[in-house]
Write an enzyme that holds these catalytic residues in place. Structure first.
Site, PDB file in Angstrom:
ATOM      1  N   ALA A  52      -9.891  -2.263   5.297  1.00  0.00           N
ATOM      2  CA  ALA A  52      -9.208  -3.535   5.016  1.00  0.00           C
ATOM      3  C   ALA A  52      -7.758  -3.306   4.628  1.00  0.00           C
ATOM      4  O   ALA A  52      -6.873  -4.097   4.989  1.00  0.00           O
ATOM      5  CB  ALA A  52      -9.945  -4.295   3.915  1.00  0.00           C
ATOM      6  N   ASP A  53      -7.492  -2.239   3.882  1.00  0.00           N
ATOM      7  CA  ASP A  53      -6.111  -1.925   3.510  1.00  0.00           C
ATOM      8  C   ASP A  53      -5.260  -1.656   4.746  1.00  0.00           C
ATOM      9  O   ASP A  53      -4.119  -2.139   4.857  1.00  0.00           O
ATOM     10  CB  ASP A  53      -6.074  -0.698   2.594  1.00  0.00           C
ATOM     11  CG  ASP A  53      -6.683  -0.983   1.233  1.00  0.00           C
ATOM     12  OD1 ASP A  53      -6.530  -2.115   0.754  1.00  0.00           O
ATOM     13  OD2 ASP A  53      -7.297  -0.074   0.655  1.00  0.00           O
ATOM     14  N   GLY A  54      -5.797  -0.869   5.689  1.00  0.00           N
ATOM     15  CA  GLY A  54      -5.042  -0.556   6.892  1.00  0.00           C
ATOM     16  C   GLY A  54      -4.785  -1.779   7.751  1.00  0.00           C
ATOM     17  O   GLY A  54      -3.687  -1.972   8.283  1.00  0.00           O
TER      18      GLY A  54
END
Length: 561
Positions: A57-59
């Protein structure tokens, strides 16, 4: 901050966004993977929801933020107004999970965990070969599904009524998986892949990182590169995310140690090493009107390089063309390249004026730092630019128009993707046309309109060759300023102060900005509201998708020519 700088684009990335009942909660990408529905879909049907073992999700949020910032910057280019990007990490991953919300809204369907299977097609799974290697098979199109069943020796299933759509095939996944696994399990992985490839059926091995690094396709693409690290030496890492045909980009360093650049960043922002704010150079630390002056220095006079960069000029052009005699070209080229490579440069931005059509000059500048531009003389057509740009791919080019043909073609030249600015060779144009001030004024206006129509900054006026005639310089520079040009090139430091003064904002400009100012910063908040002509401009290379870093050097290029 937008009040201080209306063009600013500010990105705020948080777990839950800037408003709503969860806005103040702490959060990480793992929570987004859970809340978005990703974890609920991932894992075996009879197992628990599964979180990914990396920052998925961060990427995704990072890529989405980069796209949002680019869109906001494009908007600022059009209307001069920045904005705030509010990125909630819980949202971008949700957008990639397909039509779940619509299916729930219209049909009341909640997609279950299906392991490696798909609800939309079959066979779609991982299968183990005789030598113990897992292979992934996908049949997202009808023709591929038919080829797979032919390869595994079960072509009779193609005639089944339920085989005619992916959704219906998914209802018979057990039978299809059994057929595919039976055949793959009887063969080694190499045989399986060869058979599938011969039939144009889709298959790929399930890799861990060792497989990725050793795979010939990844090697051919250059997906994994080796980079020198200050602490670890030669290390392998992923390359840039995509390949651009004209400006492919590269990984040049692995990143500095924590805090390695803090002192430099604070210094550029106007703070001393102890953290105290220094008096700003202009307008509360905002660098305004820095790019009004440029200075030529002969390429065969390395004894003048440092003094040129310390002259106060915003741009230094290292001249390998008119200022250097033919017998000294080679030595001048070596001197300029050595100077621009060894880190002794001062704060001024730099360009190199090459000889038109000189492969040696272009080869010499091709490997310099990416913020150093090429000043290309005698440009008359787009073809001239194509030839030069092919030798210095990705490098910013300032197109120098020195003939009637070049001026007439200014619009097409300005629109060339390699060009970041236009410049005018007034002496050569005078010689060709034999005209006086009206001719030069017309050429300046033609260049100005062409540059602005192409999204480039306004050009600078050419040099005024009479070094001691400061009154004549002031008058001619005043006329150039009234036409809308942004600054002027000089051939001697004595000319710089006159040029800078001529391109300073007028009393009317200042009065207008003061009237718009609603805050004060060291008594000069009005400077932040001056028209864009006196602001540090955007990086002109960004218009062309350039991979060149957008810092002061390129800002200068955008305004310098």
């Amino acid at each position: 901050m937008l009040e201080a700088n209306p063009r600013l684009v500010l990105a705020r990335v948080t777990a839950f966004g800037q408003f709503g009942p969860y806005a103040a909660r702490p959060g990480f990408g793992s929570l987004a993977e859970a809340m978005s529905g990703f974890a609920a879909l991932t894992g075996a049907p009879d197992g628990p929801p599964t979180l990914p073992p990396f920052g998925l999700a961060d990427g995704i949020a990072a890529l989405a933020t980069a796209y949002a910032v680019m869109a906001a910057l494009r908007g600022a280019e059009r209307d001069g107004r920045g904005q705030v990007v509010d990125m909630a990490i819980i949202e971008p991953i949700l957008m990639l999970l397909g039509g779940q919300i619509t299916a729930w809204d219209q049909l009341g369907i909640v997609q279950p965990r299906t392991g490696n299977r798909s609800v939309n097609n079959a066979p779609r799974n991982v299968y183990r070969s005789r030598d113990g290697i897992w292979l992934a098979v996908s049949t997202s199109s009808q023709s591929i599904a038919e080829r797979v069943m032919t390869v595994v020796g079960r072509a009779e299933l193609i005639d089944e009524p339920w085989f005619r759509s992916g959704h219906d095939r998914a209802q018979h996944a057990d039978e299809l998986d059994a057929a595919v696994q039976s055949w793959i399990g009887a063969h080694d992985a190499e045989e399986v892949v060869a058979a599938f490839e011969a039939a144009s059926a889709a298959i790929a091995p399930v890799y861990d990182v060792r497989g990725v690094v050793g795979d010939p396709q990844y090697r051919a693409l250059g997906t994994v590169v080796r980079v020198d690290d200050e602490d670890l030496g030669d290390i392998a890492m992923q390359n840039v995310l995509f390949r651009l045909s004209r400006t492919p980009g590269s990984i040049r360093w692995t990143g500095g140690a924590h805090g390695a650049d803090t002192a430099e960043v604070l210094r550029d922002a106007g703070f001393s090493e102890g953290g105290d704010r220094r008096p700003p150079r202009e307008g509360c630390g905002v660098m305004i009107g820095q790019y009004r002056t440029g200075l030529y220095v002969p390429g065969d006079r390395p004894d003048r390089f440092l003094s040129a960069e310390e002259s106060g000029a915003d741009l230094v052009v290292f001249d390998l063309e008119d200022a250097v005699s033919p017998e000294r070209k080679s030595a001048a080229r070596e001197a300029v390249v050595e100077w621009l490579r060894d880190g002794r440069r001062a704060a001024a931005a730099a360009q190199v004026r090459v000889n038109a059509g000189s492969d040696a000059d272009l080869r010499a500048v091709a490997d310099l730092a990416p913020d150093i531009g090429v000043r290309l003389p005698k440009v008359e057509t787009v073809a001239d630019l194509d030839r030069a740009a092919a030798r210095v791919p990705g490098r910013p080019v300032v197109a120098l128009l020195e003939s009637a043909r070049g001026v007439v073609n200014a619009a097409a030249i300005a629109a060339h993707p390699a060009v970041v600015a236009l410049a005018l060779g007034e002496s050569d144009l005078r010689s060709e046309l034999g005209g006086g001030e009206p001719v030069i004024a017309h050429a300046r206006l033609s260049m100005l309109f062409a540059a602005r129509a192409a999204g480039l900054p306004a050009p600078m006026a050419a040099v005024y060759p009479a070094i001691r005639d400061l009154e004549g310089l002031a008058e001619d520079t005043r006329r150039a300023s009234e036409l809308g040009l942004i600054g002027r090139m000089a051939v001697h430091p004595l000319q710089l102060a006159v040029i800078a003064a001529a391109f300073a904002p007028s009393d009317d400009d200042i009065a207008w900005a003061r009237g718009r100012s609603s805050q004060r910063c060291a008594g000069e908040e009005w400077r932040r509201l001056l028209p864009a002509r006196w602001w540090t401009p955007r990086c002109a290379g960004a218009r062309n998708g350039s991979s060149v870093p957008a810092h002061r050097g390129l800002d200068t290029l955008g305004e310098s020519a």
